[in-house]
Design an enzyme around this catalytic site. Structure first.
Site, PDB file in Angstrom:
ATOM      1  N   HIS A 105      50.519 -50.909  77.079  1.00 49.32           N
ATOM      2  CA  HIS A 105      49.121 -51.327  76.862  1.00 49.32           C
ATOM      3  C   HIS A 105      48.317 -50.625  77.948  1.00 49.32           C
ATOM      4  O   HIS A 105      48.766 -50.580  79.107  1.00 49.32           O
ATOM      5  CB  HIS A 105      48.932 -52.834  77.046  1.00 49.32           C
ATOM      6  CG  HIS A 105      49.630 -53.684  76.026  1.00 49.32           C
ATOM      7  ND1 HIS A 105      49.094 -53.938  74.786  1.00 49.32           N
ATOM      8  CD2 HIS A 105      50.810 -54.335  76.066  1.00 49.32           C
ATOM      9  CE1 HIS A 105      49.924 -54.723  74.105  1.00 49.32           C
ATOM     10  NE2 HIS A 105      50.968 -54.979  74.848  1.00 49.32           N
ATOM     11  N   LYS A 116      61.849 -56.607  60.645  1.00 51.54           N
ATOM     12  CA  LYS A 116      61.532 -57.375  61.848  1.00 51.54           C
ATOM     13  C   LYS A 116      60.839 -58.688  61.518  1.00 51.54           C
ATOM     14  O   LYS A 116      59.813 -58.703  60.821  1.00 51.54           O
ATOM     15  CB  LYS A 116      60.613 -56.529  62.737  1.00 51.54           C
ATOM     16  CG  LYS A 116      60.094 -57.235  63.972  1.00 51.54           C
ATOM     17  CD  LYS A 116      61.169 -57.426  65.028  1.00 51.54           C
ATOM     18  CE  LYS A 116      60.707 -58.300  66.167  1.00 51.54           C
ATOM     19  NZ  LYS A 116      60.656 -57.628  67.447  1.00 51.54           N
ATOM     20  N   HIS A 168      58.291 -49.973  71.336  1.00 53.10           N
ATOM     21  CA  HIS A 168      56.917 -49.919  70.815  1.00 53.10           C
ATOM     22  C   HIS A 168      56.326 -48.559  71.167  1.00 53.10           C
ATOM     23  O   HIS A 168      56.215 -48.227  72.349  1.00 53.10           O
ATOM     24  CB  HIS A 168      56.054 -51.017  71.440  1.00 53.10           C
ATOM     25  CG  HIS A 168      56.558 -52.392  71.149  1.00 53.10           C
ATOM     26  ND1 HIS A 168      56.134 -53.112  70.056  1.00 53.10           N
ATOM     27  CD2 HIS A 168      57.471 -53.159  71.776  1.00 53.10           C
ATOM     28  CE1 HIS A 168      56.761 -54.289  70.036  1.00 53.10           C
ATOM     29  NE2 HIS A 168      57.584 -54.337  71.067  1.00 53.10           N
ATOM     30  N   LEU A 169      55.933 -47.817  70.145  1.00 52.68           N
ATOM     31  CA  LEU A 169      55.322 -46.504  70.392  1.00 52.68           C
ATOM     32  C   LEU A 169      53.824 -46.505  70.133  1.00 52.68           C
ATOM     33  O   LEU A 169      53.135 -45.552  70.497  1.00 52.68           O
ATOM     34  CB  LEU A 169      55.975 -45.437  69.504  1.00 52.68           C
ATOM     35  CG  LEU A 169      57.347 -44.908  69.917  1.00 52.68           C
ATOM     36  CD1 LEU A 169      57.842 -43.900  68.889  1.00 52.68           C
ATOM     37  CD2 LEU A 169      57.326 -44.291  71.304  1.00 52.68           C
ATOM     38  N   ARG A 170      53.343 -47.567  69.444  1.00 51.28           N
ATOM     39  CA  ARG A 170      51.909 -47.627  69.080  1.00 51.28           C
ATOM     40  C   ARG A 170      51.524 -46.461  68.178  1.00 51.28           C
ATOM     41  O   ARG A 170      52.351 -45.903  67.484  1.00 51.28           O
ATOM     42  CB  ARG A 170      50.999 -47.644  70.326  1.00 51.28           C
ATOM     43  CG  ARG A 170      51.446 -48.556  71.456  1.00 51.28           C
ATOM     44  CD  ARG A 170      51.537 -50.000  71.068  1.00 51.28           C
ATOM     45  NE  ARG A 170      51.785 -50.854  72.228  1.00 51.28           N
ATOM     46  CZ  ARG A 170      52.300 -52.060  72.144  1.00 51.28           C
ATOM     47  NH1 ARG A 170      52.665 -52.568  70.975  1.00 51.28           N
ATOM     48  NH2 ARG A 170      52.477 -52.792  73.212  1.00 51.28           N
ATOM     49  N   ALA A 212      50.666 -58.949  76.609  1.00 52.53           N
ATOM     50  CA  ALA A 212      52.077 -58.982  77.007  1.00 52.53           C
ATOM     51  C   ALA A 212      52.705 -57.626  76.749  1.00 52.53           C
ATOM     52  O   ALA A 212      52.511 -57.049  75.685  1.00 52.53           O
ATOM     53  CB  ALA A 212      52.799 -60.050  76.199  1.00 52.53           C
ATOM     54  N   HIS A 221      65.599 -58.759  72.560  1.00 57.71           N
ATOM     55  CA  HIS A 221      65.186 -59.105  73.928  1.00 57.71           C
ATOM     56  C   HIS A 221      65.581 -60.524  74.326  1.00 57.71           C
ATOM     57  O   HIS A 221      64.739 -61.371  74.581  1.00 57.71           O
ATOM     58  CB  HIS A 221      63.684 -58.857  74.169  1.00 57.71           C
ATOM     59  CG  HIS A 221      62.756 -59.241  73.059  1.00 57.71           C
ATOM     60  ND1 HIS A 221      62.779 -60.468  72.448  1.00 57.71           N
ATOM     61  CD2 HIS A 221      61.764 -58.552  72.440  1.00 57.71           C
ATOM     62  CE1 HIS A 221      61.838 -60.509  71.521  1.00 57.71           C
ATOM     63  NE2 HIS A 221      61.216 -59.370  71.488  1.00 57.71           N
ATOM     64  N   LEU A 270      56.523 -60.671  76.676  1.00 60.88           N
ATOM     65  CA  LEU A 270      57.083 -61.744  75.852  1.00 60.88           C
ATOM     66  C   LEU A 270      58.377 -61.262  75.227  1.00 60.88           C
ATOM     67  O   LEU A 270      58.424 -60.119  74.766  1.00 60.88           O
ATOM     68  CB  LEU A 270      56.086 -62.160  74.766  1.00 60.88           C
ATOM     69  CG  LEU A 270      54.888 -62.962  75.297  1.00 60.88           C
ATOM     70  CD1 LEU A 270      53.831 -63.131  74.231  1.00 60.88           C
ATOM     71  CD2 LEU A 270      55.342 -64.337  75.821  1.00 60.88           C
ATOM     72  N   ASN A 288      54.717 -53.497  64.784  1.00 64.95           N
ATOM     73  CA  ASN A 288      53.545 -54.357  65.010  1.00 64.95           C
ATOM     74  C   ASN A 288      52.297 -53.555  65.378  1.00 64.95           C
ATOM     75  O   ASN A 288      51.675 -53.768  66.415  1.00 64.95           O
ATOM     76  CB  ASN A 288      53.840 -55.435  66.066  1.00 64.95           C
ATOM     77  CG  ASN A 288      54.174 -54.868  67.441  1.00 64.95           C
ATOM     78  OD1 ASN A 288      54.693 -53.759  67.551  1.00 64.95           O
ATOM     79  ND2 ASN A 288      53.865 -55.615  68.481  1.00 64.95           N
TER      80      ASN A 288
HETATM   81  C1  NCD Z   1      55.222 -56.476  72.649  1.00 65.56           C
HETATM   82  C2  NCD Z   1      53.985 -55.654  72.314  1.00 65.56           C
HETATM   83  O1  NCD Z   1      53.145 -55.470  73.203  1.00 65.56           O
HETATM   84  O2  NCD Z   1      53.866 -55.173  71.184  1.00 65.56           O
HETATM   85  N1  NCD Z   1      55.010 -57.163  73.883  1.00 65.56           N
HETATM   86  C3  NCD Z   1      55.945 -57.608  74.725  1.00 65.56           C
HETATM   87  O3  NCD Z   1      55.592 -58.282  75.702  1.00 65.56           O
HETATM   88  N2  NCD Z   1      57.221 -57.352  74.549  1.00 65.56           N
HETATM   89  C4  NCD Z   1      55.522 -57.385  71.539  1.00 65.56           C
HETATM   90  C5  NCD Z   1      56.879 -58.012  71.620  1.00 65.56           C
HETATM   91  O4  NCD Z   1      57.893 -57.355  71.443  1.00 65.56           O
HETATM   92  O5  NCD Z   1      56.934 -59.223  71.862  1.00 65.56           O
HETATM   93 ZN    ZN Z   2      58.914 -55.787  71.466  1.00 59.78          ZN
END
Ligand code: NCD
Ligand code: ZN
Length: 345
Positions: free
Chosen positions: A251, A99, A15-17, A263, A174, A219, A41
């Protein structure tokens, strides 16, 4: 002095946002990793090929000068995704995978899939053109205990889908349970699994013992110790069906340290050091390269990287920042709970 030289690694789930967080975190990945599968996402999510081109441009623009890094783009599957758009994205070389987030499973997944039947036309097209599906393998049914969601997903969603569409190539992302490991091992074809750094290191006690520790919450949530041991054995086995997907998920601290925290664990900074530590404990340093640099590319039909990296084991612990300061605020870096001695040179 112990050293270890490997092909440059890739991260098959990242996740790079966007915006200031993207700018603040991308250097932590591009420092060590050549490529990464980029999760879609965002808010709003990356749904179309046009969205993915635009996001790719923003990622490349945020790269530190001189870093070579290739973002491997994904599309966020919805019930109204257009199969032709997906095929076009694949043909243009942009899209590496699609995805599947079950609606409500995790961060920014409310637009995900509720009824898999509605996604069948896209999944059938993907099977036809050989485009892999990455799945967040958890059911979201409120009756199912959060620690059982992966096992129930395998039984009620993943296995039926694989019987219905055996030609579809699926990455179970994961993996956090022995059930997931066993299911992947028992499959004859078209199924592989990514494993995160943190799930090799923490079990659920890390989140809950001695006080609630939001920076270990992610998660799928970390499970019991027997599951962590199964993940370690799979990762260290050299079995090409298991490879690294860090799921590094930044985050900013206020969104983690509150009454309803997000998460996600931010591991990009020290992932390679953590993994060398884990593989050394497993007496499997010779399998680290397969896990981080060879099995992932083979699964996605890509060549391993030509470049090499070297890790060195230091007598003194290596210092990593405990927080990454971004334009959006501080992000806590994963603390494995033990000193790290391996350093990427
Ligand atoms: C991920 C997120 O923050 O985008 N969070 C995580 O706990 N892994 C979403 C994800 O991959 O479930
Ligand atoms: Zn993820």
């Amino acid at each position: 002095m112990k050293t270890l030289t490997l092909r440059r690694p890739d991260d098959w789930h990242l996740h790079l946002r966007d915006g200031a967080v993207l700018e603040g975190v991308i250097g932590d990945t591009s420092r060590h990793f050549a490529r990464a599968i980029i999760m879609p996402n965002l808010v709003p999510p990356v749904v179309t090929t046009a969205d993915a081109w635009a996001y790719r441009d923003r990622i490349l623009a945020a790269l530190p000068a001189g870093d070579r890094f290739e973002p491997l783009m994904t599309l966020y599957l919805t019930e109204s995704t257009d199969p032709s758009d997906v095929e076009e994205g694949r043909k243009s070389g942009l899209i590496t995978a699609v995805k599947l987030y079950p609606a409500g499973a995790t961060t920014n997944s409310h637009g995900g899939v509720r009824d898999i039947d509605k996604a069948m036309p896209v999944l059938e097209r993907m099977a036809k053109i050989g485009l892999p599906l990455c799945v967040h393998g958890e059911v979201t049914t409120p009756e199912v205990d959060i620690f059982d969601r992966e096992a129930v997903f395998i039984e009620t969603v993943l296995d039926p889908l694989r019987r219905r569409l055996p030609e579809l190539k699926i990455t179970m992302e994961h993996v956090t349970t022995a059930d997931g490991i066993d299911y992947i091992k028992s499959s004859k074809s078209n199924l592989a699994g990514s494993i995160t750094t943190h799930h090799l290191i923490i079990n659920r006690n890390a989140i809950l013992v001695g006080g609630i520790r939001p920076h270990y919450y992610c998660l799928p949530v970390a499970k019991r110790e027997n599951h962590r041991l199964a993940l370690r054995a799979a990762a260290a086995s050299g079995d090409p069906r298991f490879f690294l997907g860090t799921d590094s998920a930044p985050h900013v601290d206020p969104l983690k340290e509150c009454a309803c925290g997000c998460a996600g664990i931010y591991t990009s900074v020290n992932t390679m050091s953590c993994l060398a530590h884990v593989f050394e404990q497993e007496n499997a340093l010779d399998k680290l390269e397969a896990f981080t640099s060879l099995s992932g590319p083979a699964w996605y039909g890509l060549k391993p990287n030509d470049e090499m990296i070297t890790l060195e084991k230091r007598d003194q612990p290596v210092n990593f920042p405990s927080k990454r300061d971004t334009g959006a605020g501080l992000i806590t870096v994963f603390d494995p709970g033990f000193p790290l001695h391996w350093e990427v040179l």
